[in-house]
Write a protein that holds these residues in place. Structure first.
Motif, PDB file in Angstrom:
ATOM      1  N   ALA A   1      52.433 -23.987  77.657  1.00  0.00           N
ATOM      2  CA  ALA A   1      51.537 -24.497  76.620  1.00  0.00           C
ATOM      3  C   ALA A   1      50.616 -23.351  76.229  1.00  0.00           C
ATOM      4  CB  ALA A   1      50.725 -25.682  77.131  1.00  0.00           C
ATOM      5  N   PRO A   2      49.926 -23.443  75.098  1.00  0.00           N
ATOM      6  CA  PRO A   2      48.990 -22.376  74.723  1.00  0.00           C
ATOM      7  C   PRO A   2      47.908 -22.197  75.788  1.00  0.00           C
ATOM      8  CG  PRO A   2      49.410 -23.812  72.855  1.00  0.00           C
ATOM      9  CD  PRO A   2      50.028 -24.476  74.043  1.00  0.00           C
ATOM     10  N   PRO A   3      47.629 -20.966  76.203  1.00  0.00           N
ATOM     11  CA  PRO A   3      46.622 -20.732  77.249  1.00  0.00           C
ATOM     12  C   PRO A   3      45.237 -21.230  76.826  1.00  0.00           C
ATOM     13  CG  PRO A   3      47.966 -18.772  76.888  1.00  0.00           C
ATOM     14  CD  PRO A   3      48.285 -19.709  75.778  1.00  0.00           C
ATOM     15  N   GLU A   4      44.495 -21.673  77.814  1.00  0.00           N
ATOM     16  CA  GLU A   4      43.149 -22.214  77.569  1.00  0.00           C
ATOM     17  C   GLU A   4      42.051 -21.406  78.254  1.00  0.00           C
ATOM     18  OE1 GLU A   4      42.301 -24.573  75.577  1.00  0.00           O
ATOM     19  OE2 GLU A   4      44.316 -25.266  75.026  1.00  0.00           O
ATOM     20  N   ARG A   5      42.401 -20.583  79.254  1.00  0.00           N
ATOM     21  CA  ARG A   5      41.400 -19.810  79.987  1.00  0.00           C
ATOM     22  C   ARG A   5      41.819 -18.338  79.967  1.00  0.00           C
ATOM     23  NH1 ARG A   5      37.635 -22.323  82.891  1.00  0.00           N
ATOM     24  NH2 ARG A   5      37.465 -20.626  84.405  1.00  0.00           N
ATOM     25  N   ILE A   6      41.083 -17.545  79.195  1.00  0.00           N
ATOM     26  CA  ILE A   6      41.401 -16.140  78.968  1.00  0.00           C
ATOM     27  C   ILE A   6      40.426 -15.264  79.735  1.00  0.00           C
ATOM     28  CG2 ILE A   6      41.613 -14.317  77.230  1.00  0.00           C
ATOM     29  CD1 ILE A   6      41.920 -16.585  75.121  1.00  0.00           C
ATOM     30  N   VAL A   7      40.951 -14.223  80.379  1.00  0.00           N
ATOM     31  CA  VAL A   7      40.103 -13.162  80.934  1.00  0.00           C
ATOM     32  C   VAL A   7      40.504 -11.856  80.254  1.00  0.00           C
ATOM     33  CG1 VAL A   7      39.582 -11.763  82.969  1.00  0.00           C
ATOM     34  CG2 VAL A   7      39.586 -14.256  83.145  1.00  0.00           C
ATOM     35  N   LEU A   8      39.506 -11.113  79.793  1.00  0.00           N
ATOM     36  CA  LEU A   8      39.716  -9.822  79.143  1.00  0.00           C
ATOM     37  C   LEU A   8      39.391  -8.698  80.111  1.00  0.00           C
ATOM     38  CD1 LEU A   8      38.057 -10.475  75.659  1.00  0.00           C
ATOM     39  CD2 LEU A   8      40.497 -10.437  76.189  1.00  0.00           C
ATOM     40  N   LEU A   9      40.370  -7.864  80.415  1.00  0.00           N
ATOM     41  CA  LEU A   9      40.156  -6.661  81.216  1.00  0.00           C
ATOM     42  C   LEU A   9      40.213  -5.411  80.332  1.00  0.00           C
ATOM     43  CD1 LEU A   9      42.174  -7.526  84.444  1.00  0.00           C
ATOM     44  CD2 LEU A   9      39.802  -8.066  83.851  1.00  0.00           C
TER      45      LEU A   9
END
Length: 346
Positions: A67-75
């Motif tokens: 499913a489309p991601p809901e929790r993003i982390v940017l590195l």
């Protein structure tokens, strides 16, 4: 020579099909399994959105999204403007690295500042230092960037897929163009089920690149080099055919004097730079400030003092993501380079 732009007013369906086909060519997209057709369809009760489950080829890995991601982390900072452009930046739950406000309009800079910061520790080569335990603690389902000390396997075990900028995976010797950017945006649209938003973002960027290319004319210079000097007198790097800086210079009608190298980035000594003696130098940097200190560090090197660009003050400091990797910021960077060159002529 500049790369030919895409048509400015292609029909919407034709543009979408073209973007998806292109994304497959550059190794970014898509092998969808069963679960509906298309990328923007509505989901029925208890079902995944149309187009999911979705599989994406990313460098050496195959990523799967149910499913489309809901929790993003940017590195890394580069994905910010693409995520914002397709309307999913509010899903970012943590960030690490340097996110200079100079990249963004004030309102966007404020939203980024409000995202919890995990680490701002950058080494002399511009690489993020962070432990993957800090990332896993945020329970992301998608992570952008793969710095040293973080592995796809560990994050996958924790339920997160890792997206690496395609341009960092190797270009296969191909010359970079703005089609690389268009394909990246199309892939983000696939992952987040925002194909229409991705298409609209690409169309607006195509128009801006075309406007700069049309207005370039005779800028009074013919050659350029783009440098990244390590902080504290370390190695000097330049960018070759596989880098987005080559796409920028092509759009401006300038020759990247190091485009003979198929690599994206290469370490160089002073000698090849002196031999090429480009008309202008673009010096990339990260962090706060206007880049003046980085330019001073380059011009203070005795071996480089004889360069025409140094003697004539033809050096432009430019924040790194205005040149690399493929994101809407490289179009901002293109416009900045163009404005600087026009000002020098004026």
């Amino acid at each position: 020579m500049p790369q030919p732009p895409a048509p400015r007013e292609a029909p919407a369906l034709t543009r979408r099909r073209a973007l998806r086909a292109l994304a497959g060519l550059v190794g970014l997209t898509t092998a969808c399994t069963s679960g509906g057709e298309g990328t923007g369809g509505a989901a029925g009760p208890g079902s995944a959105p149309g187009g999911f489950p979705l599989e994406i080829a990313n460098c050496e890995a195959t990523l799967r999204f149910d499913a489309p991601p809901e929790r993003i982390v940017l590195l890394e900072s580069a994905p910010v403007t693409t995520l914002d452009g397709i309307g999913v930046l509010d899903r970012v739950v943590g960030r690490a690295g340097v996110f200079p406000p100079g990249y963004y309009e004030d309102e966007l800079a404020d939203r980024i500042e409000a995202i919890p910061a995990l680490s701002e520790d950058i080494d002399a080569s511009g690489h993020l230092q962070i432990s993957q335990e800090m990332v896993i603690a945020l329970t992301p389902d998608i992570v952008f960037g793969l710095p040293d000390g973080v592995t796809r396997e560990a994050l996958a075990d924790a339920g997160a897929q890792v997206v690496v900028q395609d341009i960092y995976c190797g270009t296969g010797g191909e010359r970079a163009s703005f089609e690389t950017l268009h394909a990246t945006i199309a892939t983000y649209g696939e992952i987040f089920d925002r194909a229409d938003e991705a298409e609209a973002l690409t169309a607006s960027l195509q128009d801006r690149v075309q406007a700069v290319s049309d207005a370039s004319g005779d800028l009074g210079v013919a050659t350029a080099a783009v440098l990244y000097p390590s902080v504290g007198g370390g190695p000097l790097y330049t960018y070759g055919a596989g880098s987005m800086v080559t796409a920028q210079l092509d759009a401006l009608g300038l020759e990247n004097v190091f485009a003979g190298s198929a690599e994206r980035v290469v370490e160089i000594s002073a000698e090849p730079l002196l031999d090429a003696d480009p008309d202008v130098l673009i010096v990339l940097y990260q962090g706060e400030g206007d880049g003046g200190a980085v330019v001073e560090e380059v011009t203070a090197q005795d071996q480089l003092a004889s360069l025409r660009a140094v003697q004539q003050g033809a050096l432009l400091p430019l924040l790194f993501n205005f040149a690399e990797p493929a994101s809407p910021l490289v179009v901002d960077g293109l416009e900045r380079i163009h404005e600087w060159l026009l000002a020098r002529e004026g």
